[in-house]
Design an enzyme around this catalytic site. Structure first.
Site, short mmCIF file in Angstrom:
data_model
loop_
_atom_site.label_atom_id
_atom_site.label_comp_id
_atom_site.label_asym_id
_atom_site.label_seq_id
_atom_site.Cartn_x
_atom_site.Cartn_y
_atom_site.Cartn_z
N ALA A 1 0.81 -1.23 0.00
CA ALA A 1 0.00 0.00 0.00
C ALA A 1 0.84 1.27 0.00
O ALA A 1 0.31 2.36 0.22
CB ALA A 1 -0.94 -0.01 1.21
N GLY B 1 2.35 3.13 -2.38
CA GLY B 1 1.98 4.17 -3.34
C GLY B 1 0.64 4.80 -3.03
O GLY B 1 0.48 6.02 -3.11
#
Length: 163
Positions: A102, A104
């Site tokens: 997670a 990005g």
């Protein structure tokens, strides 16, 4: 074109170009903040990105396509901001990565929150780097997302560590 609604009304557009794929110059010209990682920046610019210098070159190509601000995310190395005002490297934070699933998404959410709160781009990217660093320290997507208090405490600890 439906993609131009926000742009045509002067609303800033943040685009995280994941998964990596080519995008039209028309779409890119409507983007206020483009946040590719190194692989995505390379695909969009048509060059291999494997250093700060090549990240800068890719970002410059994307600026020529009409993007206003390119923020190349560099994992533990932080992020590179490139716009018509210049180039600025915002360092990352040294953390032990457990799961990058997670990273990005959390970076982009934090960036959007900070920009809409009136923070400068440099401040927003630094905050987003911290959120990304905390996110990769835990397993899973949703369980890894930090609370605001965690981010603020982390930033205080990092500031004290650097003094």
């Amino acid at each position: 074109m439906r993609d131009s609604i926000a742009h045509s009304h002067g609303i800033p557009v943040i685009l995280n170009p994941a998964p990596a794929r080519a995008l039209s110059d028309e779409l890119l010209s409507q983007v206020t903040y483009l946040t590719p990682n190194e692989t995505e920046a390379g695909i969009l610019a048509g060059i291999a990105v494997n250093s700060l210098e090549t990240a800068k070159q890719a970002a410059q190509i994307l600026l020529q396509k009409g993007v206003q601000h390119v923020i190349v995310t560099l994992g533990s190395k932080g992020a590179l901001i490139v716009n018509h005002e210049g180039v600025q490297h915002i360092p990352g934070f040294p953390v032990h990565a457990v799961d990058t699933v997670a990273a990005g998404d959390s970076f982009n959410g934090a960036l959007a929150q900070q920009l809409t709160s009136g923070k400068s781009l440099k401040e927003a990217v630094s905050f987003a780097n911290a959120v990304g660093a905390l996110t990769v320290g835990k397993a899973g997507a949703i369980p890894s997302l930090p609370w605001l208090a965690e981010v603020e405490q982390f930033l205080k600890q990092e500031a004290a560590r650097l003094e």
